[in-house]
Write an enzyme that holds these catalytic residues in place. Structure first.
Site, PDB file in Angstrom:
ATOM      1  N   LYS A 136       2.522  -0.475   5.571  1.00 31.46           N
ATOM      2  CA  LYS A 136       2.573  -1.923   4.574  1.00 31.46           C
ATOM      3  C   LYS A 136       3.721  -0.797   4.279  1.00 31.46           C
ATOM      4  O   LYS A 136       3.930  -0.406   3.390  1.00 31.46           O
ATOM      5  CB  LYS A 136       1.539  -1.485   2.688  1.00 31.46           C
ATOM      6  CG  LYS A 136       2.498  -2.502   2.192  1.00 31.46           C
ATOM      7  CD  LYS A 136       2.336  -4.295   1.704  1.00 31.46           C
ATOM      8  CE  LYS A 136       3.117  -4.307   0.507  1.00 31.46           C
ATOM      9  NZ  LYS A 136       2.926  -6.215   0.966  1.00 31.46           N
ATOM     10  N   ASP A 163     -10.535  -0.297   5.918  1.00 30.17           N
ATOM     11  CA  ASP A 163     -11.304  -0.673   4.542  1.00 30.17           C
ATOM     12  C   ASP A 163     -12.010  -1.600   4.641  1.00 30.17           C
ATOM     13  O   ASP A 163     -13.056  -2.567   4.734  1.00 30.17           O
ATOM     14  CB  ASP A 163     -11.833   0.489   3.203  1.00 30.17           C
ATOM     15  CG  ASP A 163     -13.487   0.542   3.172  1.00 30.17           C
ATOM     16  OD1 ASP A 163     -13.953  -0.129   3.546  1.00 30.17           O
ATOM     17  OD2 ASP A 163     -13.192   1.574   1.556  1.00 30.17           O
ATOM     18  N   ASP A 207      -0.487  -7.106   3.702  1.00 30.24           N
ATOM     19  CA  ASP A 207      -0.736  -8.569   3.342  1.00 30.24           C
ATOM     20  C   ASP A 207      -0.676  -9.945   4.697  1.00 30.24           C
ATOM     21  O   ASP A 207      -1.649 -10.997   4.535  1.00 30.24           O
ATOM     22  CB  ASP A 207      -0.006  -9.196   2.499  1.00 30.24           C
ATOM     23  CG  ASP A 207       1.099  -8.672   2.647  1.00 30.24           C
ATOM     24  OD1 ASP A 207       1.727  -8.111   3.522  1.00 30.24           O
ATOM     25  OD2 ASP A 207       1.791  -8.241   1.749  1.00 30.24           O
ATOM     26  N   ASP A 247     -13.460  -5.434   6.247  1.00 31.73           N
ATOM     27  CA  ASP A 247     -14.962  -6.615   5.416  1.00 31.73           C
ATOM     28  C   ASP A 247     -14.574  -7.958   5.754  1.00 31.73           C
ATOM     29  O   ASP A 247     -14.968  -8.720   5.747  1.00 31.73           O
ATOM     30  CB  ASP A 247     -14.322  -6.228   4.255  1.00 31.73           C
ATOM     31  CG  ASP A 247     -15.663  -4.410   4.020  1.00 31.73           C
ATOM     32  OD1 ASP A 247     -15.897  -4.061   4.248  1.00 31.73           O
ATOM     33  OD2 ASP A 247     -16.050  -5.154   2.684  1.00 31.73           O
ATOM     34  N   TYR A 249      -8.191   8.434   0.458  1.00 31.58           N
ATOM     35  CA  TYR A 249      -9.606   8.652   0.715  1.00 31.58           C
ATOM     36  C   TYR A 249     -10.270  10.175   0.375  1.00 31.58           C
ATOM     37  O   TYR A 249     -10.686  10.992   1.140  1.00 31.58           O
ATOM     38  CB  TYR A 249     -10.143   8.736   2.161  1.00 31.58           C
ATOM     39  CG  TYR A 249     -11.136   6.714   1.365  1.00 31.58           C
ATOM     40  CD1 TYR A 249      -9.749   5.838   0.625  1.00 31.58           C
ATOM     41  CD2 TYR A 249     -12.291   6.119   1.818  1.00 31.58           C
ATOM     42  CE1 TYR A 249     -10.078   4.799   1.063  1.00 31.58           C
ATOM     43  CE2 TYR A 249     -12.102   4.429   1.337  1.00 31.58           C
ATOM     44  CZ  TYR A 249     -11.012   3.508   0.995  1.00 31.58           C
ATOM     45  OH  TYR A 249     -10.989   3.206   0.757  1.00 31.58           O
TER      46      TYR A 249
HETATM   47 MG    MG Z   1     -15.656  -1.043   3.014  1.00 31.20          MG
END
Ligand code: MG
Ligand code: NAI
Length: 330
Positions: free
Chosen positions: A176, A233, A209, A237, A125
């Site tokens: 990861k 991020d 994962d 969710d 980001y």
């Molecule tokens: Mg989000």
């Protein structure tokens, strides 16, 4: 003394849920000196302005910022995300994005009670990358991931301190490392180094994962999780989906060094599909505002709000009705 708090209601349901959150905070006995800012999609469409530097400078002098949500269907993707939300995170050095997930009393997923600490100023980001030969058949797009020892370490240290303050005292690093061998290696080494100063905190590592599977099938294993910007991020969710839904997912963008204000906001967006209908659940904004009160040292008010949320957990109705019930229970 009153806390000087900047209010960015934003667009759609943003001002609706922030209005409720302010009412609840005041009902809990917290004094606010409220400064309203007109920012978001509406202002951009009317004036072309996203976050003028003069406004950003004003924000720096506040004690905290409470944001509803920004975005309208007419604003192209990226304009407000990069120009407002990410700009505030970077400019105000809000390097920790903290998201709590807790199933309410009596709701399914009783085992869910954990927090995700997401690094908030680096990773993919940070905006490193670009196009070459754009628009041609030989086009190339690169998107780099920026990971600094300083940036990773301050985030990991915050996560260890948070884990230490909790009953279970457990921290899981999610990354990861098997594929992202450069960034992952820096994260793992930093995590291991910082862990040496926190003997009392138990640790674990999960690939991202695998963490997705555990979130769904065994969320009770988690107490505090620390991870990078992109994984955080996406994972949060999923956390919202297992921890009571989008109407209850809250977040804090913290500057733990307190060199400026921290920013508190529900995870959801401006929900144009239900804006103005009274269907928005204000709880995510209320929980975000409670996190703000916590950061401002208003522990008694936080306890009152938490109790009010628990006792009104099954209250249904319009945004205003739910808000009034929570405020009355404070
Ligand atoms: Mg989000
Ligand atoms: P969204 O979170 O606004 O809505 C997704 C779905 O969840 C919709 O069906 C909506 O009705 C529902 N929903 C959201 N919050 C709710 C609540 N409090 N109570 C009940 N239902 C709720 O995400 P979407 O649709 O992807 O984005 C809409 C706009 O919001 C876009 O312009 C987007 O860019 C912006 N956005 C802004 C964010 C922010 O300001 N931090 C975060 C996410 C999206």
């Amino acid at each position: 003394m009153a806390h000087r708090v900047g209010i960015i209601g934003g667009d759609g349901i943003g001002p609706e849920v922030v209005g409720v959150a302010l009412k609840v905070v005041r009902a809990a006995g917290v004094e606010l000196d409220q400064v309203d800012y007109d920012l978001g999609g509406r202002r951009y469409l009317a004036t072309g302005e996203v976050l003028p530097d003069s406004v950003l400078d004003e924000l720096r002098g506040l004690d905290a910022i409470l944001l509803g949500a920004v975005g309208t269907p007419e604003v192209p993707p990226g304009v407000l995300e990069r120009g407002l939300l990410l700009k505030m995170r970077f400019a105000l050095d809000l390097y920790v994005n903290l998201r709590p997930f807790k199933a309410g009393p009596g709701r399914h997923n009783d085992g869910v009670d954990f927090l995700v600490v997401r690094e908030n100023t680096e990773g993919t980001y940070a905006g490193e990358g670009g196009f070459l030969r754009q628009g041609t058949p030989h086009e190339i797009a690169t998107q780099g991931s920026v990971n600094t020892r300083m940036g990773v370490e301050r985030c990991v240290r915050f996560a260890f301190e948070l884990a230490r303050s909790r009953e279970r005292k457990h921290l899981t690093l999610v990354h990861k490392t098997n594929v992202l061998t450069f960034a992952g290696d820096l994260w793992q080494r930093t995590f291991d180094d910082v862990a040496r100063s926190f003997d009392d905190v138990g640790t674990a590592y999960n690939h991202v994962d695998a963490a997705c599977i555990y979130f769904v099938h065994d969320p009770g294993r988690y107490d505090v999780i620390v991870t990078d910007n992109l994984f955080g991020d996406i994972l949060t969710d999923l956390g919202g989906a297992i921890g009571g839904g989008i109407g209850r997912a809250a977040s804090a963008n913290l500057n733990p060094a307190r060199t400026g204000p921290s920013l508190f906001e529900p995870v959801h967006g401006s929900a144009p599909d239900i804006a103005g209908t009274g269907q928005a659940d204000p709880r995510a904004a209320v929980i975000s505002a409670a996190m703000m009160c916590d950061f401002l040292g208003e522990g008694d008010a936080v306890a009152r709000i938490q109790k009010a949320l628990d006792t009104t957990d099954d209250v249904k109705g319009t945004t205003t009705q739910i808000g009034d019930a929570i405020a009355a229970a404070c």
